[in-house]
Scaffold this motif. Structure first.
Motif, short mmCIF file in Angstrom:
data_model
loop_
_atom_site.label_atom_id
_atom_site.label_comp_id
_atom_site.label_asym_id
_atom_site.label_seq_id
_atom_site.Cartn_x
_atom_site.Cartn_y
_atom_site.Cartn_z
N LYS A 1 -17.93 -30.68 17.64
CA LYS A 1 -17.35 -31.25 16.42
C LYS A 1 -15.97 -31.82 16.71
CE LYS A 1 -19.78 -28.29 13.20
NZ LYS A 1 -19.68 -27.39 12.08
N PRO A 2 -15.66 -32.97 16.11
CA PRO A 2 -14.33 -33.56 16.30
C PRO A 2 -13.24 -32.67 15.72
CG PRO A 2 -15.83 -35.10 15.21
CD PRO A 2 -16.51 -33.79 15.26
N ASN A 3 -12.07 -32.75 16.32
CA ASN A 3 -10.90 -32.08 15.77
C ASN A 3 -9.96 -33.15 15.20
OD1 ASN A 3 -9.54 -33.20 17.98
ND2 ASN A 3 -9.38 -31.27 19.09
N LEU A 4 -8.78 -32.76 14.76
CA LEU A 4 -7.86 -33.71 14.14
C LEU A 4 -7.45 -34.82 15.10
CD1 LEU A 4 -6.38 -34.39 11.55
CD2 LEU A 4 -4.50 -32.93 12.31
N VAL A 5 -7.28 -34.50 16.37
CA VAL A 5 -6.92 -35.52 17.36
C VAL A 5 -8.08 -36.50 17.53
CG1 VAL A 5 -6.21 -35.92 19.75
CG2 VAL A 5 -5.33 -33.94 18.51
N SER A 6 -9.30 -35.99 17.58
CA SER A 6 -10.48 -36.87 17.67
C SER A 6 -10.52 -37.81 16.48
CB SER A 6 -11.78 -36.06 17.68
OG SER A 6 -11.76 -35.03 18.60
N ILE A 7 -10.30 -37.25 15.30
CA ILE A 7 -10.36 -38.04 14.07
C ILE A 7 -9.31 -39.14 14.11
CG2 ILE A 7 -9.98 -37.95 11.57
CD1 ILE A 7 -12.70 -36.80 12.49
N ALA A 8 -8.11 -38.83 14.58
CA ALA A 8 -7.06 -39.85 14.67
C ALA A 8 -7.50 -40.99 15.60
CB ALA A 8 -5.76 -39.23 15.16
N GLN B 1 -18.14 -49.59 9.02
CA GLN B 1 -17.80 -48.50 9.95
C GLN B 1 -16.73 -47.60 9.34
OE1 GLN B 1 -19.17 -47.51 12.65
NE2 GLN B 1 -20.40 -49.24 13.27
N ALA B 2 -15.73 -48.21 8.71
CA ALA B 2 -14.67 -47.42 8.07
C ALA B 2 -15.24 -46.62 6.91
CB ALA B 2 -13.54 -48.33 7.60
N MET B 3 -16.17 -47.21 6.17
CA MET B 3 -16.77 -46.50 5.05
C MET B 3 -17.62 -45.32 5.53
SD MET B 3 -17.69 -49.76 2.69
CE MET B 3 -17.69 -49.05 1.06
N ASN B 4 -18.32 -45.51 6.64
CA ASN B 4 -19.08 -44.40 7.23
C ASN B 4 -18.13 -43.28 7.65
OD1 ASN B 4 -21.56 -45.65 6.89
ND2 ASN B 4 -21.56 -46.55 8.93
N MET B 5 -17.01 -43.66 8.25
CA MET B 5 -16.02 -42.66 8.66
C MET B 5 -15.46 -41.95 7.42
SD MET B 5 -14.33 -41.01 10.94
CE MET B 5 -14.71 -41.87 12.44
N HIS B 6 -15.22 -42.70 6.37
CA HIS B 6 -14.72 -42.13 5.12
C HIS B 6 -15.69 -41.06 4.62
CE1 HIS B 6 -13.10 -43.11 0.81
NE2 HIS B 6 -13.11 -41.82 1.04
N CYS B 7 -16.98 -41.36 4.62
CA CYS B 7 -17.99 -40.38 4.20
C CYS B 7 -17.95 -39.13 5.07
CB CYS B 7 -19.39 -40.99 4.23
SG CYS B 7 -19.66 -42.24 2.98
N TYR B 8 -17.83 -39.34 6.38
CA TYR B 8 -17.76 -38.20 7.29
C TYR B 8 -16.51 -37.36 7.00
CZ TYR B 8 -17.14 -35.27 11.31
OH TYR B 8 -16.94 -34.17 12.10
N LEU B 9 -15.40 -38.03 6.73
CA LEU B 9 -14.15 -37.30 6.46
C LEU B 9 -14.25 -36.46 5.20
CD1 LEU B 9 -11.63 -40.13 7.36
CD2 LEU B 9 -12.18 -38.10 8.72
N ILE B 10 -14.98 -36.96 4.21
CA ILE B 10 -15.18 -36.18 2.99
C ILE B 10 -16.03 -34.94 3.30
CG2 ILE B 10 -16.33 -36.15 0.73
CD1 ILE B 10 -15.53 -39.16 0.51
N LYS B 11 -17.16 -35.16 3.99
CA LYS B 11 -18.07 -34.05 4.30
C LYS B 11 -17.42 -32.99 5.17
CE LYS B 11 -22.28 -36.80 4.06
NZ LYS B 11 -23.38 -37.39 4.84
N SER B 12 -16.59 -33.41 6.09
CA SER B 12 -16.00 -32.48 7.05
C SER B 12 -14.72 -31.84 6.54
CB SER B 12 -15.71 -33.20 8.37
OG SER B 12 -14.73 -34.20 8.17
N GLY B 13 -14.17 -32.37 5.45
CA GLY B 13 -12.93 -31.82 4.90
C GLY B 13 -11.67 -32.42 5.48
#
Length: 148
Positions: free
Chosen positions: A48-55, A74-86
Protein backbone atom coordinates in the motif's frame (compact mmCIF):
# COMPACT_ATOMS: atom_id res chain seq x y z
CA UNK A 1 15.09 3.99 -15.35
CA UNK A 2 15.30 0.70 -17.20
CA UNK A 3 18.35 -0.28 -15.17
CA UNK A 4 16.65 0.69 -11.92
CA UNK A 5 13.58 -1.34 -12.84
CA UNK A 6 15.70 -4.30 -13.92
CA UNK A 7 17.63 -4.26 -10.66
CA UNK A 8 14.49 -3.86 -8.57
CA UNK A 9 12.70 -6.58 -10.48
CA UNK A 10 15.33 -9.06 -9.27
CA UNK A 11 14.46 -8.35 -5.62
CA UNK A 12 12.47 -11.04 -3.84
CA UNK A 13 10.45 -8.50 -1.89
CA UNK A 14 9.85 -4.86 -2.68
CA UNK A 15 8.61 -2.66 0.15
CA UNK A 16 6.87 0.70 -0.06
CA UNK A 17 10.21 2.54 -0.02
CA UNK A 18 11.46 0.58 -3.02
CA UNK A 19 8.25 1.16 -4.97
CA UNK A 20 8.12 4.85 -4.04
CA UNK A 21 11.72 5.35 -5.14
CA UNK A 22 10.91 3.84 -8.54
CA UNK A 23 7.69 5.84 -8.87
CA UNK A 24 9.49 9.06 -7.99
CA UNK A 25 12.27 8.22 -10.44
CA UNK A 26 9.76 7.96 -13.27
CA UNK A 27 8.11 11.22 -12.23
CA UNK A 28 11.45 13.04 -12.07
CA UNK A 29 12.42 11.64 -15.47
CA UNK A 30 9.26 12.94 -17.12
CA UNK A 31 7.35 9.67 -17.38
CA UNK A 32 4.27 10.17 -15.20
CA UNK A 33 2.27 7.43 -16.94
CA UNK A 34 4.82 4.80 -15.98
CA UNK A 35 4.79 6.13 -12.41
CA UNK A 36 1.03 5.64 -12.22
CA UNK A 37 1.26 2.17 -13.76
CA UNK A 38 3.88 1.24 -11.15
CA UNK A 39 1.47 2.28 -8.42
CA UNK A 40 -1.08 -0.15 -9.79
CA UNK A 41 1.52 -2.91 -9.92
CA UNK A 42 2.67 -2.09 -6.39
CA UNK A 43 -0.86 -2.51 -5.09
CA UNK A 44 -1.32 -5.74 -7.04
CA UNK A 45 1.69 -7.06 -5.16
CA UNK A 46 0.04 -6.16 -1.85
CA UNK A 47 2.04 -3.04 -1.01
CA UNK A 48 0.00 0.00 0.00
CA UNK A 49 1.22 3.52 -0.77
CA UNK A 50 2.29 5.77 2.07
CA UNK A 51 2.16 9.57 2.24
CA UNK A 52 5.44 9.91 0.33
CA UNK A 53 4.13 7.59 -2.41
CA UNK A 54 0.95 9.63 -2.61
CA UNK A 55 2.93 12.86 -2.99
CA UNK A 56 4.89 11.33 -5.89
CA UNK A 57 1.71 10.02 -7.51
CA UNK A 58 0.00 13.39 -7.20
CA UNK A 59 3.06 14.94 -8.83
CA UNK A 60 2.65 12.42 -11.67
CA UNK A 61 -1.02 13.43 -12.03
CA UNK A 62 -0.09 17.12 -12.00
CA UNK A 63 2.50 16.53 -14.73
CA UNK A 64 -0.03 14.65 -16.87
CA UNK A 65 -2.69 17.32 -16.49
CA UNK A 66 -0.23 20.13 -17.23
CA UNK A 67 0.89 18.36 -20.43
CA UNK A 68 -2.66 17.50 -21.48
CA UNK A 69 -5.77 18.69 -19.61
CA UNK A 70 -7.63 15.73 -21.15
CA UNK A 71 -5.74 13.54 -18.67
CA UNK A 72 -7.97 14.90 -15.92
CA UNK A 73 -9.44 11.39 -15.63
CA UNK A 74 -6.17 10.20 -14.06
CA UNK A 75 -6.45 12.91 -11.41
CA UNK A 76 -10.08 11.99 -10.80
CA UNK A 77 -9.13 8.33 -10.37
CA UNK A 78 -6.47 9.39 -7.88
CA UNK A 79 -9.05 11.56 -6.11
CA UNK A 80 -11.32 8.50 -5.70
CA UNK A 81 -8.43 6.47 -4.35
CA UNK A 82 -7.55 9.24 -1.89
CA UNK A 83 -11.11 9.25 -0.57
CA UNK A 84 -11.20 5.45 -0.16
CA UNK A 85 -7.80 5.29 1.49
CA UNK A 86 -8.35 8.26 3.80
CA UNK A 87 -5.42 10.25 2.42
CA UNK A 88 -7.69 13.02 1.13
CA UNK A 89 -8.18 14.24 4.67
CA UNK A 90 -4.51 15.17 4.95
CA UNK A 91 -4.16 18.90 4.29
CA UNK A 92 -1.01 18.53 2.21
CA UNK A 93 -2.76 15.99 -0.05
CA UNK A 94 -5.88 18.14 -0.40
CA UNK A 95 -3.75 21.17 -1.29
CA UNK A 96 -2.01 19.32 -4.11
CA UNK A 97 -5.29 17.98 -5.44
CA UNK A 98 -6.82 21.49 -5.40
CA UNK A 99 -3.81 22.67 -7.38
CA UNK A 100 -4.17 19.86 -9.94
CA UNK A 101 -7.86 20.56 -10.54
CA UNK A 102 -7.16 24.28 -10.69
CA UNK A 103 -4.49 23.91 -13.35
CA UNK A 104 -6.92 22.33 -15.77
CA UNK A 105 -9.77 24.69 -14.99
CA UNK A 106 -11.89 22.27 -12.96
CA UNK A 107 -12.65 24.90 -10.37
CA UNK A 108 -15.80 23.16 -9.19
CA UNK A 109 -13.82 20.11 -8.08
CA UNK A 110 -11.13 22.30 -6.54
CA UNK A 111 -13.72 24.27 -4.59
CA UNK A 112 -15.47 21.07 -3.55
CA UNK A 113 -12.26 19.80 -1.96
CA UNK A 114 -11.72 23.16 -0.28
CA UNK A 115 -15.20 22.81 1.21
CA UNK A 116 -14.32 19.50 2.86
CA UNK A 117 -11.51 21.05 4.87
CA UNK A 118 -12.52 22.55 8.22
CA UNK A 119 -11.91 26.31 8.35
CA UNK A 120 -9.45 25.98 11.23
CA UNK A 121 -7.29 23.63 9.11
CA UNK A 122 -7.12 25.77 5.96
CA UNK A 123 -3.68 27.29 5.64
CA UNK A 124 -2.02 29.84 3.36
CA UNK A 125 -1.08 27.14 0.83
CA UNK A 126 -4.61 25.94 0.18
CA UNK A 127 -6.06 29.47 0.17
CA UNK A 128 -3.35 30.63 -2.24
CA UNK A 129 -3.97 27.70 -4.58
CA UNK A 130 -7.71 28.29 -4.86
CA UNK A 131 -7.48 32.09 -5.06
CA UNK A 132 -4.80 31.88 -7.78
CA UNK A 133 -6.92 29.36 -9.69
CA UNK A 134 -9.98 31.59 -9.75
CA UNK A 135 -7.84 34.56 -10.80
CA UNK A 136 -6.06 32.60 -13.52
CA UNK A 137 -9.30 31.39 -15.04
CA UNK A 138 -10.95 34.81 -15.24
CA UNK A 139 -12.95 34.76 -12.03
CA UNK A 140 -11.35 37.75 -10.34
CA UNK A 141 -14.41 38.63 -8.27
CA UNK A 142 -14.52 35.16 -6.77
CA UNK A 143 -10.77 35.31 -6.10
CA UNK A 144 -11.16 38.61 -4.26
CA UNK A 145 -14.19 37.28 -2.40
CA UNK A 146 -12.22 34.26 -1.18
CA UNK A 147 -9.31 36.51 -0.22
CA UNK A 148 -11.58 38.64 1.94
Amino acid sequence: MEEAWSLTNKMDEKDVVTWTTLINGYVLNGDPRSALMLCHRMQCEGVKPNLVSIASLLSACANLVSMNPADLLQAMNMHCYLIKSGFLYRLEVSSILVDIYSKCGSLGYAHQILGTIPLRDKDIVIWSAIIAAYGKHGHGEMAVSLFN
